[in-house]
Structures are given as C-alpha cells and as structure tokens.
Design a protein around this motif. Structure first.
Motif, PDB file in Angstrom:
ATOM      1  N   TYR A   1       0.823  -1.075   0.318  1.00 47.31           N
ATOM      2  CA  TYR A   1      -0.100  -0.052   0.160  1.00 47.31           C
ATOM      3  C   TYR A   1       0.920   1.170  -0.028  1.00 47.31           C
ATOM      4  N   SER A   2       1.939   1.186   0.964  1.00 45.39           N
ATOM      5  CA  SER A   2       2.904   2.228   0.975  1.00 45.39           C
ATOM      6  C   SER A   2       3.462   2.624  -0.536  1.00 45.39           C
ATOM      7  N   GLN A   3       3.911   1.339  -1.264  1.00 50.74           N
ATOM      8  CA  GLN A   3       4.536   1.644  -2.589  1.00 50.74           C
ATOM      9  C   GLN A   3       3.594   2.258  -3.658  1.00 50.74           C
ATOM     10  N   LEU A   4       2.419   1.955  -3.576  1.00 52.95           N
ATOM     11  CA  LEU A   4       1.332   2.326  -4.494  1.00 52.95           C
ATOM     12  C   LEU A   4       0.949   3.864  -3.917  1.00 52.95           C
ATOM     13  N   ALA A   5       0.872   4.220  -2.722  1.00 56.93           N
ATOM     14  CA  ALA A   5       0.788   5.570  -2.451  1.00 56.93           C
ATOM     15  C   ALA A   5       1.838   6.293  -2.970  1.00 56.93           C
TER      16      ALA A   5
ATOM     17  N   ALA B   1      -5.531  -1.409  -6.338  1.00 54.43           N
ATOM     18  CA  ALA B   1      -4.459  -0.657  -6.414  1.00 54.43           C
ATOM     19  C   ALA B   1      -4.965   0.910  -7.109  1.00 54.43           C
ATOM     20  N   GLY B   2      -5.837   0.477  -8.002  1.00 51.97           N
ATOM     21  CA  GLY B   2      -6.695   1.776  -8.644  1.00 51.97           C
ATOM     22  C   GLY B   2      -7.132   2.933  -7.815  1.00 51.97           C
ATOM     23  N   VAL B   3      -7.490   2.548  -6.544  1.00 58.85           N
ATOM     24  CA  VAL B   3      -7.908   3.435  -5.395  1.00 58.85           C
ATOM     25  C   VAL B   3      -6.724   4.427  -5.224  1.00 58.85           C
ATOM     26  N   PHE B   4      -5.528   4.055  -5.098  1.00 57.76           N
ATOM     27  CA  PHE B   4      -4.439   4.818  -4.797  1.00 57.76           C
ATOM     28  C   PHE B   4      -4.222   5.990  -5.799  1.00 57.76           C
ATOM     29  N   THR B   5      -4.572   5.979  -7.179  1.00 60.76           N
ATOM     30  CA  THR B   5      -4.769   7.181  -7.888  1.00 60.76           C
ATOM     31  C   THR B   5      -5.302   8.445  -7.198  1.00 60.76           C
ATOM     32  N   ALA B   6      -5.887   8.128  -6.243  1.00 60.09           N
ATOM     33  CA  ALA B   6      -6.454   9.386  -5.505  1.00 60.09           C
ATOM     34  C   ALA B   6      -5.363  10.264  -4.956  1.00 60.09           C
ATOM     35  N   PHE B   7      -4.164   9.722  -4.757  1.00 56.20           N
ATOM     36  CA  PHE B   7      -2.907  10.441  -4.072  1.00 56.20           C
ATOM     37  C   PHE B   7      -2.316  11.461  -5.110  1.00 56.20           C
TER      38      PHE B   7
END
Length: 292
Positions: A5-9, A242-248
C-alpha cells in the motif's frame, strides 16, 4: 500488505508532486526539450535495470509498433499537453484535471475496445465532468492564476495518457514492464528529438543547480521510480484495489501547489476537488469479490 500500500501511495504521490515540478520546468525550458531530456535520463537508468531484471528480451514487431504508438500518445502528446497547459494554468487546477484520467480511460474502453461500461463507471464520468465544470466556474468567476485554455491543454494530455493506457492493454504480459518502458522511452526520444534539438541552446539554463535538480527529479521519479514502486505494489495488491491509490495524484498535486507554490485554494476548487476524488473512488474501487 502495508508495504505494498505504501509503494502504491508513494508512486501516485510522486506523480502528483511532479505536476508542480513540471510547471516550474515549463516556465524555464522549451517544452520539447524537457520531454526529450526526461526520456534520455530515464533511458540511462532503465537500460541497466532492464538487462539486470529482465535479461535479454526479444520484442515482436507488432509489440514494437504498439510501443511506438504508446510513445507518441503517452509521452509526446501527454507531455506536450501537460507542460503547455501548465504554462497557462496553475499546478492546482492542472492536478485536478489529471484526476479525470480513470473516467476518460473508462469511456475509451467502452468506445474503442467495446468494453461494457457499468453504472458506477457512468457515475464516475458524471462526477469527473462535474469537477471539470467546477474548475471552469472558478475561471469564469475571475479566479487568479488559472486558465481555461491551459486546463483544456492539460486535458488534451489526459487524452494522450488514456490512449497510452488502452494501447498498453493490447500487449499486457507480452513483454516485461521495465523492458517495455525502456523501448517506449527510446521511441519517445526519437519522436521528440526533431522538436527539441533546434532549441538545444536553451539547455544552458541547466547550469543552474536548482533547475538541473528539478529535471533529474522529474525524469527519475516520473519515468523510473514511480514505475518500479507501482508494479512492486501490484505484486501483492489486486489491480482493482490498486486503482484506489490514484486518488493520491490530485491530492498531492493540490497540497504541493498550495503549500510550496502558494497557489490559492478557493471554495470552488474545494468543490471540484471533492467531485474529482469521488470520480476516482467510484471508478477504481474494487467490486465485492475482488474484481475491478
């Protein structure tokens, strides 16, 4: 999973931070030169990485043709739209426009790939359109710093990036990610060279350490580190989650624009931001059962 999760964010946060970096570079250097040098620097890092991690890879002719198209849309058109737009608009509004990408990809998949567009994807498109409308209202209300034309140019870059994503689906799994990125950067450099080399004298501005540092940061984070972090995270996290992390991406772009560049964040911007976040969440949140 926390590491993944940290890598994706972090990957998406770096992409968002690069919106402000790209704006600073676009104000100091020709657009084609920025994109060309970004590709050249990325190749210097990707070449040994591809040899080390992927080994010798034979790339089929049809895959190479697809990578050429990805380079044209995902590098040349995307960077031209983004950098030209950021010369006119703010990093804050540019980052919000970039948040329309998941919705544009969904529409492109439905129109070009005949993919079925479920109700929640239509909702994501509607929210993204509402966010764009809010930004446009901010311009019409006489807000400072932004530009309708600049936002439209950034959206043109989004269209190029969406085409890149859809093209990438055609060759998914046929060539390792780092090797594919290396080939794409090489093709991108070839496409951009005729536009960048006539202005080669402008590279003298890179004698300023701060500007040179921004270019190196932009090249290595956007074209190498973000890629490695994203695919490292995908090894443990399903693509839908993983797509959720595009919000960052828009979140970090807005944060950097306001805190470091001193750009104004108005109520209308806040409304547009919430609509864009809703669009990204609806478009990328995984369905029950783990599907995207």
């Amino acid at each position: 999973m926390r590491l993944a999760y940290s890598q994706l964010a972090l990957s998406m946060a770096l992409v968002g931070a690069n919106v402000a970096v790209a704006k600073l570079l676009a104000e100091a250097l020709p657009i084609a030169m920025i994109a060309f040098l970004r590709c050249a620097l990325a190749m210097l890092v990707l070449w040994p990485l591809a040899r080390w991690l992927d080994g010798p890879v034979r790339v089929a002719p049809d895959v190479r043709r697809n990578l050429v198209l990805q380079a044209i849309f995902g590098t040349a058109i995307y960077n031209a739209g983004l950098l030209a737009g950021l010369r006119l608009t703010t990093a804050l509004e540019g980052g919000l426009v970039l948040a329309t990408l998941p919705a544009v990809v969904a529409i492109g998949g439905a129109v070009l790939l005949r993919e079925r567009l479920p109700a929640r994807q239509w909702a994501a498109v509607a929210l993204a359109a509402g966010g764009m409308a809010a930004i446009t209202l901010a311009r019409a209300a006489g807000g400072t710093g932004g530009s309708v034309l600049g936002n439209l140019l950034v959206f043109g870059g989004v269209l190029g990036e969406a085409a890149y994503v859809l093209l990438a689906r055609r060759i998914a799994g046929r060539v390792p990610v780092i090797t594919a990125s290396l080939w794409m950067q090489a093709f991108s450099a070839l496409v951009l060279a005729p536009f960048a080399l006539p202005d080669i004298g402008a590279a003298a501005a890179l004698s300023a350490p701060s500007l040179a540092g921004l270019l190196v940061f932009h090249s290595l984070t956007a074209s190498v580190i973000c890629l490695l972090l994203w695919y490292a995270g995908l090894r443990r996290v399903p693509a839908g989650m993983a797509g959720v992390f595009t919000a960052f991406l828009p979140g970090t772009a807005a944060l950097v624009a306001v805190t470091l560049l001193g750009e104004a964040f108005t109520f209308v911007h806040a409304a547009g931001f919430m609509l864009m976040m809703g669009s990204v969440a609806v478009a990328t949140w995984p369905r029950r059962g783990g599907g995207a």
